[in-house]
Design an enzyme around this catalytic site. Structure first.
Site, short mmCIF file in Angstrom:
data_model
loop_
_atom_site.label_atom_id
_atom_site.label_comp_id
_atom_site.label_asym_id
_atom_site.label_seq_id
_atom_site.Cartn_x
_atom_site.Cartn_y
_atom_site.Cartn_z
N PHE A 199 0.25 -7.89 -9.16
CA PHE A 199 0.39 -6.64 -8.53
C PHE A 199 -0.52 -6.23 -7.48
O PHE A 199 -2.21 -6.07 -8.79
CB PHE A 199 0.55 -5.82 -10.08
CG PHE A 199 0.87 -4.78 -8.97
CD1 PHE A 199 1.66 -4.05 -9.48
CD2 PHE A 199 -0.38 -2.99 -9.02
CE1 PHE A 199 1.99 -2.63 -8.52
CE2 PHE A 199 -0.53 -2.50 -8.89
CZ PHE A 199 1.28 -1.47 -8.57
N CYS A 252 0.60 -1.17 -0.04
CA CYS A 252 -0.51 -0.01 -0.02
C CYS A 252 0.92 1.70 -0.37
O CYS A 252 2.14 1.39 0.62
CB CYS A 252 -1.18 -0.24 1.38
SG CYS A 252 -1.77 2.02 1.10
N VAL A 253 0.91 1.94 -0.91
CA VAL A 253 1.44 3.41 -0.80
C VAL A 253 0.23 4.32 -1.02
O VAL A 253 -0.57 4.34 -2.00
CB VAL A 253 2.52 3.05 -2.64
CG1 VAL A 253 3.42 4.64 -2.10
CG2 VAL A 253 3.48 2.03 -2.64
N HIS A 279 8.07 10.64 -3.66
CA HIS A 279 8.74 9.23 -3.22
C HIS A 279 7.63 8.29 -3.92
O HIS A 279 8.00 7.02 -4.05
CB HIS A 279 8.59 9.33 -2.02
CG HIS A 279 10.05 7.98 -0.99
ND1 HIS A 279 10.96 8.96 -0.42
CD2 HIS A 279 9.57 6.60 -1.28
CE1 HIS A 279 11.74 8.03 -0.27
NE2 HIS A 279 11.09 6.95 -0.26
#
Ligand code: DLZ
Length: 162
Positions: free
Chosen positions: A120, A87-88, A95
């Site tokens: 993914f 989890c981004v 970033h």
């Protein structure tokens, strides 16, 4: 007149996964979210027949490390596929973009280099709430979807290998 096998034709049906073995590599960043994704993925694999002993779970520090973690799993275990869960969440610096680009390209590359699917299962969201909504919230659980996808791709490979 020949009768069609409707379940074989149904694109939504999920193949039996009782003879399959999977790896899951999960990122420890945003752990509340990634553990919910992991829970969904494991439950879905089991629901379709995969034995608990045939689900190998490994943790990595962040989503950037998912690619190498997935490669380790593919190299050191005999798997039908690997699910990558992370989890981004968008922050104030670039970033987010770099991590997303890296993990997307990395997982794509693994799919082309190894003869098994790498899925993914990384949420890339603007905020924490959007991630909650996709980790068992109002938009479902992307871990479940990743599990269904890995089963379908592993079954496709078996079908092609015959
Ligand atoms: C450094 C970092 C930042 C800022 N944000 C996230 C994130 O939202 N989600 C995630 O999975 N990882 C994040 N990381 C950690 C990087 O993925 C990586 O672990 C470090 O840069 C060390 O290589």
């Amino acid at each position: 007149m020949a009768t069609a096998n409707l379940s074989a034709c149904n694109p939504k049906s999920v193949p039996d996964a009782s003879e399959m073995k999977f790896g899951i590599v999960v990122s420890d960043w945003n752990l509340d979210i990634t553990m919910a994704l992991l829970d969904g993925a494991v439950k879905t694999l089991k629901k379709h027949g995969t034995a608990e002993g045939n689900i190998v779970v490994k943790h990595v520090p962040g989503s950037f490390e998912l690619t190498l973690g997935a490669q380790f799993l593919a190299e050191y275990d005999d798997l039908d596929g690997v699910i990558c869960l992370g989890c981004v969440i968008q922050g104030e610096t670039p970033h987010f973009t770099y991590i997303c680009q890296s993990v997307t390209q990395g997982i794509t590359q693994l799919n082309l280099e190894y003869n098994i699917p790498f899925i993914f299962g990384v949420l890339t969201t603007e905020n924490h709430q959007q991630a909650i909504d996709r980790a068992g919230g109002k938009h479902g659980n992307k871990g479940d979807e990743a599990a269904v996808t890995v089963i379908k791709m592993a079954a496709l490979q078996r079908e092609m290998e015959k």
